[in-house]
Design a protein around this motif. Structure first.
Motif, PDB file in Angstrom:
ATOM      1  N   GLN A 138      31.366 133.944  19.615  1.00 27.65           N
ATOM      2  CA  GLN A 138      32.206 134.380  20.731  1.00 27.65           C
ATOM      3  C   GLN A 138      32.027 135.868  20.995  1.00 27.65           C
ATOM      4  N   THR A 139      31.819 136.624  19.928  1.00 30.14           N
ATOM      5  CA  THR A 139      31.695 138.072  20.052  1.00 30.14           C
ATOM      6  C   THR A 139      30.251 138.546  20.022  1.00 30.14           C
ATOM      7  N   PHE A 140      29.395 137.820  19.288  1.00 31.81           N
ATOM      8  CA  PHE A 140      28.000 138.241  19.126  1.00 31.81           C
ATOM      9  C   PHE A 140      27.060 137.103  19.543  1.00 31.81           C
ATOM     10  N   PRO A 141      27.034 136.761  20.816  1.00 31.91           N
ATOM     11  CA  PRO A 141      26.248 135.593  21.254  1.00 31.91           C
ATOM     12  C   PRO A 141      24.743 135.760  21.103  1.00 31.91           C
ATOM     13  N   ASN A 142      24.268 136.994  20.976  1.00 28.22           N
ATOM     14  CA  ASN A 142      22.824 137.224  20.932  1.00 28.22           C
ATOM     15  C   ASN A 142      22.285 137.408  19.518  1.00 28.22           C
ATOM     16  N   ILE A 143      23.150 137.330  18.513  1.00 28.08           N
ATOM     17  CA  ILE A 143      22.702 137.448  17.126  1.00 28.08           C
ATOM     18  C   ILE A 143      22.434 136.047  16.583  1.00 28.08           C
ATOM     19  N   THR A 144      21.270 135.849  16.016  1.00 30.75           N
ATOM     20  CA  THR A 144      20.876 134.551  15.476  1.00 30.75           C
ATOM     21  C   THR A 144      21.431 134.367  14.069  1.00 30.75           C
ATOM     22  N   VAL A 145      22.017 133.207  13.824  1.00 30.90           N
ATOM     23  CA  VAL A 145      22.515 132.855  12.492  1.00 30.90           C
ATOM     24  C   VAL A 145      21.720 131.656  11.993  1.00 30.90           C
ATOM     25  N   THR A 146      21.107 131.794  10.840  1.00 34.12           N
ATOM     26  CA  THR A 146      20.372 130.679  10.248  1.00 34.12           C
ATOM     27  C   THR A 146      21.027 130.294   8.927  1.00 34.12           C
ATOM     28  N   ILE A 147      21.155 128.998   8.681  1.00 37.02           N
ATOM     29  CA  ILE A 147      21.732 128.486   7.433  1.00 37.02           C
ATOM     30  C   ILE A 147      20.663 127.685   6.705  1.00 37.02           C
ATOM     31  N   THR A 148      20.445 128.018   5.461  1.00 36.58           N
ATOM     32  CA  THR A 148      19.562 127.222   4.614  1.00 36.58           C
ATOM     33  C   THR A 148      20.430 126.544   3.556  1.00 36.58           C
ATOM     34  N   GLU A 149      20.408 125.211   3.561  1.00 33.27           N
ATOM     35  CA  GLU A 149      21.187 124.457   2.581  1.00 33.27           C
ATOM     36  C   GLU A 149      20.356 124.232   1.322  1.00 33.27           C
ATOM     37  N   HIS A 150      20.972 124.502   0.180  1.00 30.07           N
ATOM     38  CA  HIS A 150      20.300 124.324  -1.107  1.00 30.07           C
ATOM     39  C   HIS A 150      21.066 123.291  -1.935  1.00 30.07           C
ATOM     40  N   PRO A 151      20.376 122.600  -2.844  1.00 27.71           N
ATOM     41  CA  PRO A 151      21.040 121.528  -3.588  1.00 27.71           C
ATOM     42  C   PRO A 151      22.034 122.016  -4.630  1.00 27.71           C
ATOM     43  N   VAL A 152      21.799 123.200  -5.212  1.00 26.12           N
ATOM     44  CA  VAL A 152      22.678 123.715  -6.274  1.00 26.12           C
ATOM     45  C   VAL A 152      22.880 125.211  -6.081  1.00 26.12           C
ATOM     46  N   TYR A 153      23.930 125.744  -6.725  1.00 25.13           N
ATOM     47  CA  TYR A 153      24.291 127.148  -6.533  1.00 25.13           C
ATOM     48  C   TYR A 153      23.270 128.098  -7.140  1.00 25.13           C
ATOM     49  N   THR A 154      22.611 127.713  -8.209  1.00 24.38           N
ATOM     50  CA  THR A 154      21.619 128.604  -8.812  1.00 24.38           C
ATOM     51  C   THR A 154      20.468 128.887  -7.851  1.00 24.38           C
ATOM     52  N   VAL A 155      20.130 127.919  -7.004  1.00 30.19           N
ATOM     53  CA  VAL A 155      19.063 128.135  -6.025  1.00 30.19           C
ATOM     54  C   VAL A 155      19.552 129.069  -4.914  1.00 30.19           C
ATOM     55  N   VAL A 156      20.836 128.965  -4.551  1.00 30.09           N
ATOM     56  CA  VAL A 156      21.422 129.909  -3.591  1.00 30.09           C
ATOM     57  C   VAL A 156      21.297 131.328  -4.135  1.00 30.09           C
ATOM     58  N   GLU A 157      21.653 131.511  -5.403  1.00 31.37           N
ATOM     59  CA  GLU A 157      21.600 132.836  -6.015  1.00 31.37           C
ATOM     60  C   GLU A 157      20.164 133.349  -6.095  1.00 31.37           C
ATOM     61  N   GLN A 158      19.230 132.460  -6.372  1.00 27.20           N
ATOM     62  CA  GLN A 158      17.820 132.848  -6.423  1.00 27.20           C
ATOM     63  C   GLN A 158      17.333 133.306  -5.054  1.00 27.20           C
ATOM     64  N   ALA A 159      17.756 132.597  -3.996  1.00 30.13           N
ATOM     65  CA  ALA A 159      17.370 132.981  -2.636  1.00 30.13           C
ATOM     66  C   ALA A 159      17.865 134.385  -2.304  1.00 30.13           C
ATOM     67  N   LEU A 160      19.067 134.712  -2.734  1.00 36.32           N
ATOM     68  CA  LEU A 160      19.611 136.050  -2.507  1.00 36.32           C
ATOM     69  C   LEU A 160      18.817 137.095  -3.287  1.00 36.32           C
ATOM     70  N   SER A 161      18.556 136.809  -4.551  1.00 34.33           N
ATOM     71  CA  SER A 161      17.844 137.766  -5.405  1.00 34.33           C
ATOM     72  C   SER A 161      16.433 138.035  -4.904  1.00 34.33           C
ATOM     73  N   GLU A 162      15.810 137.036  -4.278  1.00 37.01           N
ATOM     74  CA  GLU A 162      14.441 137.179  -3.793  1.00 37.01           C
ATOM     75  C   GLU A 162      14.377 137.681  -2.348  1.00 37.01           C
ATOM     76  N   GLY A 163      15.535 138.023  -1.770  1.00 39.32           N
ATOM     77  CA  GLY A 163      15.547 138.564  -0.413  1.00 39.32           C
ATOM     78  C   GLY A 163      15.349 137.544   0.676  1.00 39.32           C
TER      79      GLY A 163
END
Length: 321
Positions: free
Chosen positions: A123-148
């Protein structure tokens, strides 16, 4: 000026009032806002208390504006429009007309929490792209963050990686029982639980929930009587519904729970601590900083969290796990 400075009016109250007024129905408005019906009701009740007038009459067929409610609706809509205009002008000045926010999350968070945040964000930022990557477990989420590979992640505490985190809310592990397992609202006992065939997700790393549940039960001399081990939460739910066994799952992961499945707390409750995570010491992009602020506002409306105040686009108040 005295009345204005003493006012306790909140934007969330005005949003709730306008949503109910436009739909004429508390249930529809709560779904549109991504809030519980009780939260919307409370927001309007406190708004009426603050103003000292009745804004709408409630009945079995919905909500109808009073005469003063119709007048105040115009003002409330105007205030929200002005607020949106202020945000748009500020965004242009801060260079937030484009950008990207990358989010890493597991299915339950991506399904039940993020859509509400993204809808408000757009509603406020219509031109900013948001992407969601779904991972099977939380450790993979944390790895994605650590690896940039992601800017923002949702995980559980304690973390397995070096991340800047803060607690958002607590999610109870509940016992899911086949239909008609217990009578009325009878509580679940350890004795009953120990005799149930259990349906679980894997216990081997990187999976964590079954191990957490097993360790919790062992504190009280209890063991899981595992009958089936399956990969997907949805499969667990279907098997419970068919009477093949019971399951212990985090409530958010189990949603939506079919109405014929019985839900009970463990005899001694167990919770998981959900957290927002960022790569350690990362300087936030303007787009990421903006998304975090919207996330904070939405989660506070949902009464899920109290995120520390952001001080600048590059600094986050955090709790290192």
């Amino acid at each position: 000026m005295g009345q204005l400075s003493d006012s306790n009016l909140k934007i969330s109250q005005l949003r709730s009032f306008v949503a109910v007024a436009q739909s004429g129905n508390f249930t529809v408005a709560s779904l549109d806002l991504g809030l519980s019906q009780s939260t919307v009701s409370h927001a309007i009740a406190t708004l009426e208390e603050e103003l000292g007038v009745v804004l709408m009459s409630r009945g079995r067929h919905g909500a109808t504006l009073t005469a003063i409610g119709q007048e105040i609706l115009v003002d409330a809509q105007h205030i929200l429009q002005l607020l949106d205009s202020m945000h748009q002008k500020a965004n242009r000045d801060r260079g937030l007309e484009s950008g990207q926010v990358r989010i890493a999350a597991v299915r339950s968070v991506a399904t039940h929490l993020l859509p509400k945040v993204i809808a408000r964000f757009r509603q406020t930022f219509p031109n900013i792209t948001v992407t969601i990557t779904e991972h099977p477990v939380y450790t993979v989420v944390e790895q994605a963050l650590s690896e940039g590979q992601a800017d923002i992640g949702f995980t559980i505490l304690p973390t397995t990686h070096n991340l800047d985190v803060w607690e958002t809310f607590r999610d109870e592990f509940v016992v899911l029982l086949p239909p008609e397992s217990l009578t009325n609202d009878a509580p679940l006992t350890w004795e009953h639980l120990s005799n149930l065939p259990m349906i679980t997700t894997p216990s081997a790393p990187p999976h964590r929930h079954t191990r957490v549940i097993t360790e919790h039960l062992e504190q009280f001399g209890q063991q899981l009587k595992v009958a089936y081990e399956v990969q997907q939460d949805s499969t667990v739910i279907s098997m419970v519904q068919q009477g093949l066994g019971a399951a212990i799952m985090a409530r958010l992961a189990a949603e939506p729970i079919p109405p014929d499945i019985q839900v009970r707390s463990l005899p001694v409750p167990l919770e998981r601590v959900m957290a927002i995570a960022l790569p350690a010491d990362m300087l936030l992009s303007r787009a990421t900083f903006a998304f975090l602020n919207v996330l904070k506002a939405v989660f506070q409306d949902m009464q899920l969290m109290d995120v520390p105040t952001q001080r600048s686009p590059g600094v986050v108040s955090s709790q290192r796990s």
